[in-house]
Design a protein around this motif. Structure first.
Motif, mmCIF file in Angstrom:
data_model
loop_
_atom_site.group_PDB
_atom_site.id
_atom_site.type_symbol
_atom_site.label_atom_id
_atom_site.label_comp_id
_atom_site.label_asym_id
_atom_site.label_seq_id
_atom_site.Cartn_x
_atom_site.Cartn_y
_atom_site.Cartn_z
ATOM 1 N N VAL A 277 0.845 -1.195 0.000
ATOM 2 C CA VAL A 277 0.000 0.000 0.000
ATOM 3 C C VAL A 277 0.880 1.244 0.000
ATOM 4 O O VAL A 277 1.787 1.372 0.830
ATOM 5 C CB VAL A 277 -0.939 0.024 1.225
ATOM 6 N N THR A 278 0.644 2.158 -0.928
ATOM 7 C CA THR A 278 1.248 3.479 -0.891
ATOM 8 C C THR A 278 0.138 4.500 -1.127
ATOM 9 O O THR A 278 -0.687 4.335 -2.031
ATOM 10 C CB THR A 278 2.348 3.660 -1.955
ATOM 11 N N LYS A 279 0.102 5.535 -0.307
ATOM 12 C CA LYS A 279 -0.945 6.544 -0.416
ATOM 13 C C LYS A 279 -0.439 7.861 0.172
ATOM 14 O O LYS A 279 0.516 7.888 0.957
ATOM 15 C CB LYS A 279 -2.205 6.095 0.332
ATOM 16 N N SER A 280 -1.070 8.948 -0.214
ATOM 17 C CA SER A 280 -0.719 10.253 0.339
ATOM 18 C C SER A 280 -1.145 10.315 1.805
ATOM 19 O O SER A 280 -2.183 9.775 2.188
ATOM 20 C CB SER A 280 -1.401 11.366 -0.456
ATOM 21 N N VAL A 281 -0.330 10.961 2.622
ATOM 22 C CA VAL A 281 -0.635 11.132 4.044
ATOM 23 C C VAL A 281 -0.386 12.590 4.418
ATOM 24 O O VAL A 281 0.492 13.239 3.850
ATOM 25 C CB VAL A 281 0.223 10.197 4.927
ATOM 26 N N PRO A 282 -1.145 13.126 5.372
ATOM 27 C CA PRO A 282 -0.949 14.527 5.766
ATOM 28 C C PRO A 282 0.249 14.663 6.697
ATOM 29 O O PRO A 282 0.374 13.925 7.668
ATOM 30 C CB PRO A 282 -2.255 14.872 6.486
ATOM 31 N N ARG A 283 1.109 15.591 6.393
ATOM 32 C CA ARG A 283 2.238 15.903 7.260
ATOM 33 C C ARG A 283 2.422 17.421 7.287
ATOM 34 O O ARG A 283 3.187 17.981 6.512
ATOM 35 C CB ARG A 283 3.522 15.211 6.764
ATOM 36 N N PRO A 284 1.679 18.110 8.195
ATOM 37 C CA PRO A 284 1.788 19.570 8.269
ATOM 38 C C PRO A 284 3.205 20.038 8.569
ATOM 39 O O PRO A 284 3.558 21.186 8.262
ATOM 40 C CB PRO A 284 0.838 19.947 9.411
ATOM 41 N N SER A 285 4.032 19.174 9.178
ATOM 42 C CA SER A 285 5.399 19.578 9.497
ATOM 43 C C SER A 285 6.282 19.674 8.256
ATOM 44 O O SER A 285 7.378 20.229 8.320
ATOM 45 C CB SER A 285 6.011 18.572 10.475
ATOM 46 N N VAL A 286 5.831 19.130 7.123
ATOM 47 C CA VAL A 286 6.577 19.265 5.876
ATOM 48 C C VAL A 286 6.049 20.498 5.166
ATOM 49 O O VAL A 286 4.905 20.513 4.696
ATOM 50 C CB VAL A 286 6.404 18.020 4.989
ATOM 51 N N PRO A 287 6.816 21.573 5.085
ATOM 52 C CA PRO A 287 6.299 22.835 4.544
ATOM 53 C C PRO A 287 5.916 22.707 3.074
ATOM 54 O O PRO A 287 6.558 21.987 2.300
ATOM 55 C CB PRO A 287 7.463 23.815 4.735
ATOM 56 N N SER B 266 -1.633 4.442 -4.823
ATOM 57 C CA SER B 266 -0.997 3.539 -5.766
ATOM 58 C C SER B 266 -0.564 2.304 -4.985
ATOM 59 O O SER B 266 0.368 2.378 -4.181
ATOM 60 C CB SER B 266 0.210 4.217 -6.432
ATOM 61 N N SER B 267 -1.236 1.188 -5.203
ATOM 62 C CA SER B 267 -0.997 -0.008 -4.393
ATOM 63 C C SER B 267 -0.959 -1.239 -5.279
ATOM 64 O O SER B 267 -1.617 -1.295 -6.322
ATOM 65 C CB SER B 267 -2.081 -0.152 -3.320
ATOM 66 N N TRP B 268 -0.192 -2.250 -4.811
ATOM 67 C CA TRP B 268 0.003 -3.461 -5.590
ATOM 68 C C TRP B 268 -0.375 -4.708 -4.797
ATOM 69 O O TRP B 268 -0.249 -4.736 -3.581
ATOM 70 C CB TRP B 268 1.478 -3.643 -5.979
#
Length: 411
Positions: free
Chosen positions: A235-245, A258-260
């Motif tokens: 499994v690969t998916k977007s995740v929220p990370r407010p600490s990444v500007p 995008s998952s296989w």
């Protein structure tokens, strides 16, 4: 002003009310046309300030744009988060203490969703066949579907001859080899933000190259692998990370999935040996460009990208056979989570029964005001069509445009 007054005077000299209405509509046609063109252009290409407002709102809520895969539960408590994950940019942080599944960027509900998609039991629209190509060492098939709300979704099946699921799993997980071998020539940069050596869960940042008329795109991706025997669910998916500007360039992609499913299959040699490997890929993302343009790009470039994967895999097999040390990404792919398919299926059926009853109670009829943008567009196009000549071809073109741009969830 005098010209406008003269035009209005001519309009009101019409002997009938219908004639006055017709002349007024003709006079307003350029205004209708300008409004429609401006609306459609603005709809397709949001200005930078609008994108910035969306980015700020998403950051403030600490949540990503909804995706098809089920999301992890809400933010854990501060104490739990500190014990589970620490974000460092750009160096990775290894989780020293075991983390609870619910606190990880990718967790069991994501696995259950991927299994439902693999088995075509996720309740989504039917898949439409797109492509079927066969070469001596692999076969590729692709399908697509378009949900009512969300970007187009793609499903593909790639069967590699003489390939083991373990090596194929490591190959797709190895970001270093993606850039070194250039089989994925869109990947410009990658870095690890978080990692859990116990479960193999990672959060990585990608920067991908886009065509010259688009800015490059940035992805913050959570990923994890589960294993049931020799079948791997990645499994690969977007995740929220407010600490990444966030930056204006590259532009952040908030909706990415995008998952296989990687599993052994029988070779087409006909000897019954399970020496081939099938990769079922499920992919969708909102890249920030009109979905109609994105669909065209996928259709035109899909086969060219797929053909690059197989030589990359063979080079990876050769390197592994020669005893080259594996990268830390491949090592993280080995730290997968084991599960028993039968036990998960029973738990999944119970969860589905509960969610079905909850959804039945939660559904409410949508208020008509939610369709105001569509009403405005369709009404404007109807008015525009009526101010043109009475030819059927002209009106068919205009009404066809209205259906294209006012259709649910399509751009």
């Amino acid at each position: 002003m005098s010209v406008l007054a003269d035009l209005l005077a001519e309009v009101f000299r019409e002997p009938t009310l219908a004639g006055v209405a017709r002349e007024l509509a003709t006079l307003a046609a350029p205004l209708w046309l300008a409004a429609i063109v401006g609306l459609l252009i603005g709809w397709a290409w949001r200005p930078r300030w609008a994108a910035a407002v969306v980015d700020v709102a998403a950051t403030a809520q600490h949540q990503p744009v909804p995706v098809a895969a089920p999301q992890a539960p809400a933010q854990a408590t501060t104490a739990a988060a500190e014990s589970a994950v620490v974000v460092v940019d750009p160096r990775a942080t290894t989780i020293s203490e075991p983390a609870e599944d619910d606190e990880l960027a990718v967790n069991t509900p994501d696995l259950m969703h991927l299994r439902r998609v693999v088995e075509e039991k996720d309740g989504g629209p039917a898949w439409t066949h797109m492509m079927d190509r066969t070469l001596p060492t692999f076969r590729y098939q692709a399908w697509k579907r378009e949900p009512e709300n969300g970007p187009p979704q793609y499903r593909s099946s790639t069967i590699f001859e003489d390939a083991s699921p373990d090596v194929v799993r490591d190959f797709f997980w190895d970001d270093d080899f993606r850039i070194k071998n250039t089989w994925d020539d869109m990947l410009l940069k990658h870095e690890t933000l978080e990692e859990c050596t116990e479960t193999g869960t990672m959060v990585v940042r990608w920067v991908r190259k886009f065509p010259f008329f688009c800015s490059d795109r940035e992805y913050v991706i959570g990923r994890r692998i589960w294993a049931s025997g020799k079948t791997y669910y990645c499994v690969t998916k977007s995740v929220p990370r407010p600490s990444v500007p966030r930056c204006s360039k590259p532009r952040r992609v908030d909706l990415y999935y995008s998952s296989w499913c990687i599993r052994p299959v029988e070779s087409r040699n006909g000897d019954g040996a399970m020496t081939a490997c099938e990769v079922l890929l499920f992919h969708h993302e909102d890249m920030g460009i009109p979905w109609s343009i994105a669909k065209l790009g996928v259709q035109q470039g899909m086969w060219g990208c797929v053909k690059r994967i197989e030589p990359g895999l063979r080079a990876y097999q050769t390197a592994r056979a020669a005893g080259e040390p594996i990268s830390k990404f491949a090592a993280m792919a080995h730290a997968n989570t084991k599960f028993v398919a039968g036990e998960l299926t029973a738990s999944e059926n119970n969860d589905e029964a509960g969610s079905t009853s909850n959804n039945a109670q939660a559904e409410k009829p949508k208020h008509w005001t939610g369709n105001l943008p569509k009403v405005f567009v369709i009404g404007s196009v109807v008015a525009l069509a009526c101010t043109f000549d009475k030819g059927l071809l002209t009106k068919a073109l205009v009404f066809g445009t209205a259906r294209r741009f006012a259709g649910p969830g399509r751009r």
